[in-house]
Design a protein around this motif. Structure first.
Motif, PDB file in Angstrom:
ATOM      1  N   UNK A  17      -8.964   4.811   3.942  1.00  0.00           N
ATOM      2  CA  UNK A  17      -9.092   3.379   3.647  1.00  0.00           C
ATOM      3  C   UNK A  17      -8.435   3.040   2.316  1.00  0.00           C
ATOM      4  N   UNK A  18      -8.597   3.946   1.345  1.00  0.00           N
ATOM      5  CA  UNK A  18      -7.983   3.720   0.031  1.00  0.00           C
ATOM      6  C   UNK A  18      -6.466   3.621   0.160  1.00  0.00           C
ATOM      7  N   UNK A  19      -5.865   4.528   0.897  1.00  0.00           N
ATOM      8  CA  UNK A  19      -4.406   4.510   1.043  1.00  0.00           C
ATOM      9  C   UNK A  19      -3.944   3.282   1.820  1.00  0.00           C
ATOM     10  N   UNK A  20      -4.684   2.891   2.841  1.00  0.00           N
ATOM     11  CA  UNK A  20      -4.328   1.693   3.600  1.00  0.00           C
ATOM     12  C   UNK A  20      -4.422   0.460   2.713  1.00  0.00           C
ATOM     13  N   UNK A  21      -5.507   0.386   1.918  1.00  0.00           N
ATOM     14  CA  UNK A  21      -5.678  -0.743   1.007  1.00  0.00           C
ATOM     15  C   UNK A  21      -4.567  -0.763  -0.036  1.00  0.00           C
ATOM     16  N   UNK A  22      -4.187   0.434  -0.516  1.00  0.00           N
ATOM     17  CA  UNK A  22      -3.120   0.518  -1.506  1.00  0.00           C
ATOM     18  C   UNK A  22      -1.791   0.041  -0.948  1.00  0.00           C
ATOM     19  N   UNK A  66      -1.426  -2.015   1.564  1.00  0.00           N
ATOM     20  CA  UNK A  66      -1.551  -3.455   1.795  1.00  0.00           C
ATOM     21  C   UNK A  66      -1.344  -4.230   0.494  1.00  0.00           C
ATOM     22  N   UNK A  67      -1.860  -3.684  -0.601  1.00  0.00           N
ATOM     23  CA  UNK A  67      -1.688  -4.325  -1.905  1.00  0.00           C
ATOM     24  C   UNK A  67      -0.220  -4.343  -2.308  1.00  0.00           C
ATOM     25  N   UNK A  68       0.469  -3.236  -2.081  1.00  0.00           N
ATOM     26  CA  UNK A  68       1.900  -3.158  -2.398  1.00  0.00           C
ATOM     27  C   UNK A  68       2.677  -4.199  -1.605  1.00  0.00           C
ATOM     28  N   UNK A  69       2.366  -4.312  -0.323  1.00  0.00           N
ATOM     29  CA  UNK A  69       3.050  -5.289   0.531  1.00  0.00           C
ATOM     30  C   UNK A  69       2.777  -6.711   0.036  1.00  0.00           C
ATOM     31  N   UNK A  70       1.513  -6.999  -0.297  1.00  0.00           N
ATOM     32  CA  UNK A  70       1.143  -8.341  -0.752  1.00  0.00           C
ATOM     33  C   UNK A  70       1.823  -8.693  -2.071  1.00  0.00           C
ATOM     34  N   UNK A  71       1.844  -7.753  -3.018  1.00  0.00           N
ATOM     35  CA  UNK A  71       2.479  -8.000  -4.310  1.00  0.00           C
ATOM     36  C   UNK A  71       3.998  -8.135  -4.168  1.00  0.00           C
ATOM     37  N   UNK A  72       4.572  -7.310  -3.298  1.00  0.00           N
ATOM     38  CA  UNK A  72       6.013  -7.410  -3.054  1.00  0.00           C
ATOM     39  C   UNK A  72       6.361  -8.767  -2.463  1.00  0.00           C
ATOM     40  N   UNK A  73       5.540  -9.227  -1.528  1.00  0.00           N
ATOM     41  CA  UNK A  73       5.761 -10.541  -0.921  1.00  0.00           C
ATOM     42  C   UNK A  73       5.642 -11.642  -1.973  1.00  0.00           C
ATOM     43  N   UNK A  89       6.220 -12.941 -12.303  1.00  0.00           N
ATOM     44  CA  UNK A  89       7.144 -11.934 -11.792  1.00  0.00           C
ATOM     45  C   UNK A  89       6.878 -10.569 -12.395  1.00  0.00           C
ATOM     46  N   UNK A  90       6.582 -10.539 -13.697  1.00  0.00           N
ATOM     47  CA  UNK A  90       6.270  -9.281 -14.366  1.00  0.00           C
ATOM     48  C   UNK A  90       4.987  -8.654 -13.863  1.00  0.00           C
ATOM     49  N   UNK A  91       3.973  -9.488 -13.645  1.00  0.00           N
ATOM     50  CA  UNK A  91       2.694  -8.980 -13.147  1.00  0.00           C
ATOM     51  C   UNK A  91       2.823  -8.427 -11.726  1.00  0.00           C
ATOM     52  N   UNK A  92       3.521  -9.153 -10.863  1.00  0.00           N
ATOM     53  CA  UNK A  92       3.639  -8.695  -9.478  1.00  0.00           C
ATOM     54  C   UNK A  92       4.505  -7.442  -9.373  1.00  0.00           C
ATOM     55  N   UNK A  93       5.627  -7.425 -10.094  1.00  0.00           N
ATOM     56  CA  UNK A  93       6.492  -6.238 -10.072  1.00  0.00           C
ATOM     57  C   UNK A  93       5.775  -5.044 -10.690  1.00  0.00           C
ATOM     58  N   UNK A  94       5.071  -5.280 -11.801  1.00  0.00           N
ATOM     59  CA  UNK A  94       4.311  -4.207 -12.436  1.00  0.00           C
ATOM     60  C   UNK A  94       3.202  -3.706 -11.527  1.00  0.00           C
ATOM     61  N   UNK A  95       2.556  -4.623 -10.800  1.00  0.00           N
ATOM     62  CA  UNK A  95       1.495  -4.238  -9.877  1.00  0.00           C
ATOM     63  C   UNK A  95       2.012  -3.376  -8.741  1.00  0.00           C
ATOM     64  N   UNK A  96       3.195  -3.712  -8.232  1.00  0.00           N
ATOM     65  CA  UNK A  96       3.801  -2.918  -7.162  1.00  0.00           C
ATOM     66  C   UNK A  96       4.057  -1.494  -7.641  1.00  0.00           C
ATOM     67  N   UNK A 117      -0.792   5.777  -5.698  1.00  0.00           N
ATOM     68  CA  UNK A 117      -0.815   6.365  -4.366  1.00  0.00           C
ATOM     69  C   UNK A 117      -0.090   7.705  -4.346  1.00  0.00           C
ATOM     70  N   UNK A 118       1.051   7.772  -5.005  1.00  0.00           N
ATOM     71  CA  UNK A 118       1.804   9.026  -5.059  1.00  0.00           C
ATOM     72  C   UNK A 118       0.990  10.106  -5.766  1.00  0.00           C
TER      73      UNK A 118
END
Length: 225
Positions: free
Chosen positions: A12-17, A19-26, A194-201, A208-209
């Motif tokens: 679940x943690x990896x799936x949530x992670x 999903x967060x990457x996808x949302x921040x990238x979007x 932009x900085x927050x979203x890119x940094x979050x990604x 995750x890595x």
């Protein structure tokens, strides 16, 4: 042959992670698409007008101090200190994690700035700042460094409330750093987002890595890192 039991919490943690990457990238892509549109310009203007209305000599000095905490020199010093301390206490993987996350994150920000080449706001700034504007290096760098540091602390300690309080304070500090860049007139509010979203990604990806390589739950304190 005995079947390996699935760790659902880790899954679940990896799936949530992811999903967060996808949302921040979007979110980042949406900001990029709107950079030259009237809606984002109106947003930038409205936020800057609101923030600048609180301009005082004392507030300016406070914001200069806050913005220093997100600068390249300060984050470089803190990264070096953190890595050295992790190595001294034999937390080698955490030391390498912080080092590579911050260093590569800085390079990522440079590439983005060089690609978009957005000029800084055409206003009289309260501090001197060169280079391109989008995404904000202070916002992205502070998000990555303080976020990576918070993750490392989560790995080392079990005191839940201490970890929650520490994370909340770091989040507030990162927010203030972003706000200071708008207040000082060196960034558009959209640069900060932009900085927050890119940094979050980048931060979410690095976490995750790290947890994948370590093969352990990210919230569990380990005796050896």
């Amino acid at each position: 042959m005995r079947k390996r039991k699935i760790d659902w919490k880790q899954t679940i943690f990896f799936i949530a992670g992811l999903a967060l990457i996808v949302a921040l990238t979007a979110g980042f892509i949406r900001i990029v698409e709107e950079l030259n549109e009237s809606e984002i310009k109106n947003f930038d203007s409205a936020v800057y007008s609101g923030v600048s209305s609180f301009t005082t000599e004392g507030m300016t000095e406070f914001m200069k101090g806050i913005t220093f905490l997100g600068g390249v020199k300060w984050l470089t010093i803190l990264t070096a200190v953190a890595v050295i301390l992790f190595l001294v206490f034999k937390k080698y993987s955490l030391g390498l994690y912080v080092l590579f996350t911050v260093a590569l994150g800085g390079g990522f920000n440079w590439l983005l700035k060089e690609y978009f080449k957005r000029q800084r706001p055409a206003i009289e700034a309260l501090v001197e700042q060169d280079g391109y504007s989008f995404p904000s290096g202070h916002s992205m760098g502070s998000f990555i460094f303080y976020g990576a540091l918070a993750f490392a602390v989560f790995r080392l300690y079990d005191h839940t409330w201490s970890k929650v309080l520490g994370a909340a304070l770091l989040i507030f500090l990162v927010f203030l750093i972003g706000l200071s860049r708008v207040y000082l007139g060196v960034h558009y509010p959209s640069d900060i987002l932009g900085g927050f979203t890119a940094g979050g990604v980048w931060l979410a990806f690095s976490i995750l890595v790290y947890t994948f390589i370590k093969g352990a739950r990210p919230w569990r304190k380990l005796s050896s890192e």
